[in-house]
Design a protein around this motif. Structure first.
Motif, short mmCIF file in Angstrom:
data_model
loop_
_atom_site.label_atom_id
_atom_site.label_comp_id
_atom_site.label_asym_id
_atom_site.label_seq_id
_atom_site.Cartn_x
_atom_site.Cartn_y
_atom_site.Cartn_z
N CYS A 66 10.97 64.95 73.17
CA CYS A 66 10.17 63.78 73.51
C CYS A 66 10.69 62.54 72.79
CB CYS A 66 8.71 63.98 73.11
SG CYS A 66 7.92 65.41 73.83
N ALA A 67 10.92 61.48 73.55
CA ALA A 67 11.21 60.19 72.94
C ALA A 67 9.92 59.47 72.62
CB ALA A 67 12.07 59.36 73.88
N ASP A 68 8.88 59.77 73.39
CA ASP A 68 7.57 59.14 73.20
C ASP A 68 6.65 60.12 72.47
OD1 ASP A 68 5.11 57.95 73.32
OD2 ASP A 68 5.07 57.71 75.49
N ALA A 69 6.17 59.72 71.32
CA ALA A 69 5.32 60.61 70.51
C ALA A 69 4.07 61.04 71.26
CB ALA A 69 4.94 59.92 69.21
N SER A 70 3.56 60.20 72.13
CA SER A 70 2.34 60.54 72.87
C SER A 70 2.54 61.79 73.73
CB SER A 70 1.91 59.37 73.76
OG SER A 70 1.61 58.25 72.97
N ALA A 71 3.78 61.98 74.21
CA ALA A 71 4.07 63.13 75.07
C ALA A 71 4.08 64.43 74.29
CB ALA A 71 5.40 62.94 75.78
N ALA A 72 4.17 64.33 72.97
CA ALA A 72 4.19 65.53 72.14
C ALA A 72 2.79 66.00 71.77
CB ALA A 72 4.99 65.27 70.87
N CYS A 73 1.79 65.16 71.96
CA CYS A 73 0.46 65.43 71.43
C CYS A 73 -0.35 66.43 72.26
CB CYS A 73 -0.33 64.13 71.29
SG CYS A 73 0.43 62.96 70.15
N GLU A 74 0.10 66.72 73.48
CA GLU A 74 -0.67 67.61 74.34
C GLU A 74 -0.56 69.07 73.94
OE1 GLU A 74 1.41 68.40 78.33
OE2 GLU A 74 2.29 66.48 77.69
N TYR A 75 0.39 69.39 73.07
CA TYR A 75 0.61 70.78 72.68
C TYR A 75 -0.13 71.06 71.37
CZ TYR A 75 4.32 70.23 76.09
OH TYR A 75 5.02 69.97 77.24
N VAL A 76 -1.08 71.98 71.40
CA VAL A 76 -1.87 72.28 70.21
C VAL A 76 -2.05 73.79 70.06
CG1 VAL A 76 -3.12 70.10 70.18
CG2 VAL A 76 -4.00 71.97 71.55
N PRO A 77 -2.18 74.24 68.80
CA PRO A 77 -2.00 73.50 67.55
C PRO A 77 -0.53 73.38 67.19
CG PRO A 77 -2.54 75.77 67.06
CD PRO A 77 -2.56 75.65 68.56
N THR A 97 0.28 59.18 63.21
CA THR A 97 -1.00 58.47 63.32
C THR A 97 -1.86 59.00 64.46
OG1 THR A 97 0.08 56.72 64.61
CG2 THR A 97 -0.18 56.35 62.24
N GLN A 98 -1.25 59.71 65.40
CA GLN A 98 -2.01 60.40 66.44
C GLN A 98 -2.14 61.87 66.05
OE1 GLN A 98 0.30 59.66 69.99
NE2 GLN A 98 -0.41 57.58 70.18
N GLY A 99 -2.55 62.11 64.83
CA GLY A 99 -2.40 63.42 64.20
C GLY A 99 -3.44 64.48 64.46
N GLU A 100 -4.35 64.28 65.44
CA GLU A 100 -5.39 65.28 65.67
C GLU A 100 -4.82 66.64 66.08
OE1 GLU A 100 -5.16 62.40 67.25
OE2 GLU A 100 -6.84 61.18 66.52
N HIS A 101 -3.61 66.64 66.62
CA HIS A 101 -2.98 67.86 67.11
C HIS A 101 -2.22 68.61 66.01
CE1 HIS A 101 -0.35 64.40 67.33
NE2 HIS A 101 0.66 65.20 67.16
N ILE A 102 -2.11 68.02 64.83
CA ILE A 102 -1.29 68.59 63.75
C ILE A 102 -2.15 69.49 62.84
CG2 ILE A 102 0.20 68.09 61.79
CD1 ILE A 102 0.76 65.34 63.07
N TYR A 158 2.00 59.00 52.38
CA TYR A 158 1.61 58.64 53.74
C TYR A 158 0.72 59.72 54.34
CZ TYR A 158 2.33 57.07 58.59
OH TYR A 158 2.15 56.64 59.88
N LEU A 159 1.11 60.98 54.16
CA LEU A 159 0.30 62.09 54.68
C LEU A 159 -1.05 62.16 53.98
CD1 LEU A 159 3.08 64.84 54.99
CD2 LEU A 159 2.10 63.43 56.82
N ARG A 160 -1.05 61.89 52.69
CA ARG A 160 -2.32 61.84 51.95
C ARG A 160 -3.23 60.75 52.52
NH1 ARG A 160 0.76 62.41 46.27
NH2 ARG A 160 0.25 64.57 45.75
N ASP A 161 -2.65 59.58 52.77
CA ASP A 161 -3.44 58.46 53.30
C ASP A 161 -4.03 58.80 54.67
OD1 ASP A 161 -2.90 56.96 51.07
OD2 ASP A 161 -1.30 55.77 52.00
N LEU A 162 -3.27 59.56 55.47
CA LEU A 162 -3.74 59.94 56.81
C LEU A 162 -4.61 61.19 56.79
CD1 LEU A 162 -0.47 59.36 58.91
CD2 LEU A 162 -2.53 57.93 58.87
N CYS A 163 -4.78 61.79 55.59
CA CYS A 163 -5.56 63.03 55.43
C CYS A 163 -4.99 64.16 56.28
CB CYS A 163 -7.03 62.79 55.78
SG CYS A 163 -7.83 61.60 54.69
N LEU A 164 -3.66 64.22 56.38
CA LEU A 164 -3.00 65.31 57.11
C LEU A 164 -2.63 66.41 56.13
CD1 LEU A 164 -0.65 63.34 59.56
CD2 LEU A 164 -2.69 64.67 60.14
N PRO A 165 -2.96 67.66 56.44
CA PRO A 165 -2.63 68.76 55.53
C PRO A 165 -1.13 69.02 55.50
CG PRO A 165 -3.51 69.61 57.60
CD PRO A 165 -3.64 68.11 57.66
#
Length: 197
Positions: free
Chosen positions: A12-23, A102-107, A130-137
């Motif tokens: 994916c060149a566009d990060a949005s296209a990567a977000c549909e795959y979870v988890p 920043t669109q990290g709900e899928h991570i 940066y990950l701490r600021d975004l509260c990403l594990p």
């Protein structure tokens, strides 16, 4: 958790296209720190192209992993800190990964790879904060442990943990050549993915 199979899904060149795959479990780190090699070890297949030339991964690459429990997706992010790249490309990579995080709900977890032989760079520290600021594990994965002795490995891990302000148990030491750390890393992913269900 036992990994049964894995396959490449898309780039994916566009990060949005990567977000549909979870988890998702994503892998981030400096160029040439061993991301593709570690992904191949985890998946048990040579699906990621490896190179001694830094900066080869330029898109967001997604792999589907089937386990005896449930499927998940491994995501290989472009490396950072490769200064020989064309500035326009470097800016595009930075923008791409920033949008991805920043669109990290899928991570479900970020694996932050660092070469155990090197002190954390300023860019490594920026990523962790940066990950701490975004509260990403996240978990820091130290690569290339086979290049050091056992005592050197232990000392290096403690030094890196202190430099990043992390507890020692939030670092996993790995070696692709010996397989060290693979079981511990898969166990960590199993716990993360179980909690994500």
């Amino acid at each position: 958790m036992r990994i049964k199979s894995a396959k490449f899904i898309k780039s994916c060149a566009d990060a949005s296209a990567a977000c549909e795959y979870v988890p998702q479990i994503c892998v981030a780190g400096r160029s040439n720190c061993g991301k593709s090699t570690l992904l191949n070890m985890l998946m048990g297949a040579k699906l990621c192209k490896t190179s001694s030339t830094p900066g080869r991964t330029r898109l967001i690459n997604i792999f589907e992993v089937m386990t005896d429990a449930y499927p998940f997706y491994l995501v290989d992010l472009p490396g950072y800190g490769f200064h020989k790249a064309d500035k326009g490309q470097a800016d595009a990579w930075s923008t791409r990964t920033d949008k991805y995080f920043t669109q990290g709900e899928h991570i479900a977890q970020v694996l932050c790879l660092m070469d155990i032989r090197r002190d954390p760079s300023e860019l490594d520290k920026v990523l962790i904060n940066y990950l701490r600021d975004l509260c990403l594990p996240f978990t820091v994965v130290l690569t290339k442990a086979d290049k050091l002795s056992r005592s050197q490995t232990g000392n290096a891990a403690l030094k890196i943990a202190a430099a990043l302000g992390l507890a020692r148990d939030n670092l996993i030491v790995t070696s692709v050549s010996s397989g060290e750390g693979r079981d511990k890393l898969i166990s960590r992913l199993e716990n993360v993915l179980t909690n994500a269900q």
